[in-house]
Design a protein around this motif. Sequence first.
Motif, PDB file in Angstrom:
ATOM      1  N   LYS A 198     -50.265 -23.499 -21.547  1.00  0.00           N
ATOM      2  CA  LYS A 198     -50.621 -23.861 -22.106  1.00  0.00           C
ATOM      3  C   LYS A 198     -49.616 -23.906 -23.863  1.00  0.00           C
ATOM      4  O   LYS A 198     -49.808 -25.652 -24.405  1.00  0.00           O
ATOM      5  N   PHE A 199     -48.948 -22.717 -24.134  1.00  0.00           N
ATOM      6  CA  PHE A 199     -47.660 -22.668 -25.254  1.00  0.00           C
ATOM      7  C   PHE A 199     -46.927 -24.028 -25.374  1.00  0.00           C
ATOM      8  O   PHE A 199     -46.052 -24.575 -25.961  1.00  0.00           O
ATOM      9  N   LYS A 200     -45.980 -23.620 -23.916  1.00  0.00           N
ATOM     10  CA  LYS A 200     -45.031 -25.035 -23.541  1.00  0.00           C
ATOM     11  C   LYS A 200     -45.804 -26.672 -23.671  1.00  0.00           C
ATOM     12  O   LYS A 200     -44.796 -27.546 -24.491  1.00  0.00           O
ATOM     13  N   ALA A 201     -46.737 -27.166 -23.756  1.00  0.00           N
ATOM     14  CA  ALA A 201     -47.245 -27.870 -23.787  1.00  0.00           C
ATOM     15  C   ALA A 201     -47.355 -28.503 -25.164  1.00  0.00           C
ATOM     16  O   ALA A 201     -47.205 -29.486 -26.260  1.00  0.00           O
ATOM     17  N   GLU A 202     -47.965 -27.185 -25.628  1.00  0.00           N
ATOM     18  CA  GLU A 202     -47.619 -27.411 -27.199  1.00  0.00           C
ATOM     19  C   GLU A 202     -45.962 -27.947 -27.504  1.00  0.00           C
ATOM     20  O   GLU A 202     -46.186 -28.706 -29.156  1.00  0.00           O
ATOM     21  N   ALA A 203     -45.729 -26.488 -27.427  1.00  0.00           N
ATOM     22  CA  ALA A 203     -44.141 -26.718 -27.693  1.00  0.00           C
ATOM     23  C   ALA A 203     -43.464 -28.078 -27.947  1.00  0.00           C
ATOM     24  O   ALA A 203     -42.994 -28.221 -29.229  1.00  0.00           O
ATOM     25  N   SER A 205     -44.997 -30.780 -27.427  1.00  0.00           N
ATOM     26  CA  SER A 205     -46.077 -31.843 -27.690  1.00  0.00           C
ATOM     27  C   SER A 205     -45.604 -33.162 -29.396  1.00  0.00           C
ATOM     28  O   SER A 205     -44.220 -32.299 -29.692  1.00  0.00           O
ATOM     29  N   ARG A 212     -41.293 -35.601 -32.401  1.00  0.00           N
ATOM     30  CA  ARG A 212     -41.639 -34.359 -31.610  1.00  0.00           C
ATOM     31  C   ARG A 212     -42.480 -32.986 -32.805  1.00  0.00           C
ATOM     32  O   ARG A 212     -41.679 -33.000 -34.372  1.00  0.00           O
ATOM     33  N   LYS A 213     -43.174 -32.727 -32.410  1.00  0.00           N
ATOM     34  CA  LYS A 213     -43.873 -31.655 -33.608  1.00  0.00           C
ATOM     35  C   LYS A 213     -42.680 -30.775 -33.800  1.00  0.00           C
ATOM     36  O   LYS A 213     -42.892 -30.390 -35.092  1.00  0.00           O
ATOM     37  N   TYR A 214     -42.342 -30.043 -32.940  1.00  0.00           N
ATOM     38  CA  TYR A 214     -41.310 -28.526 -33.256  1.00  0.00           C
ATOM     39  C   TYR A 214     -39.708 -28.964 -32.707  1.00  0.00           C
ATOM     40  O   TYR A 214     -39.919 -29.448 -31.559  1.00  0.00           O
TER      41      TYR A 214
END
Length: 236
Positions: A198-203, A205, A212-214
């Motif tokens: 889940k963390f990787k998917a958010e990172a 995204s 990219r968001k991040y």
Amino acid sequence: MSQREILTNGSAFKRTDGRWCGVVWYKDEHGERKRKSFSGTTKAEVNKKMKKYIVEFNEDKNDSVESLKTLEDSLQNWLQVFKFPAVERTTYDRAESIAKNQIYPRLGKKVVGDITAADIKKLLNYWMTADYAYTTVKKVYVLLNEYFRYLYQQDIITKNPMANVEMLKKANFMSAQGKENLPPTESITVFSEEEIEKFKAEAFSVFGNGKRKYQQAAAYTIIIRTVLAPCRPWQI
């Protein structure tokens, strides 16, 4: 062993050469009759010397008698005469309680003048191995140290048995009881594989425009894999 005592109040007499002399008879600690001689130019001077000697003799005698008492009798007298007037009532009550519960039962019947450093160490070790708290055993040490220091300063005893006794350091005391005072352990939170995904998917995204968001997504993923992931090879 006999107690020393004065046998006469002293008598002064004039010699043929005009000087005055005096004699005080006493009994020594072995029960033998002995005399102490004095001299001076006048009868008053000799009488003064004899009177002073008798006073000092009796003071020394009282001190020696104190050293022949049991620890319980002597320490209890010291507590009541010297400790009680100098401290708060609660402080005195604690000191007396320590004496009655931790000192007298194991050392109280021993003669004061016969107590050695080994006796004190044995007493402290006993209460340590009996699983008593460090603060309690230290109070025993402090009380005996204060008491024997007084006796030594007053020349009631010729050697202070506490001079060669040190209170065990708290860490060593606790270790001897099997209660090492180790620093508290810290808990580390570890992410599950599902949480990592889940963390990787958010990172990684992106926004609607594909940006990219991040900017440091890869670095974040490395950190979570090396620090907060289960202990196994990691993959980005």
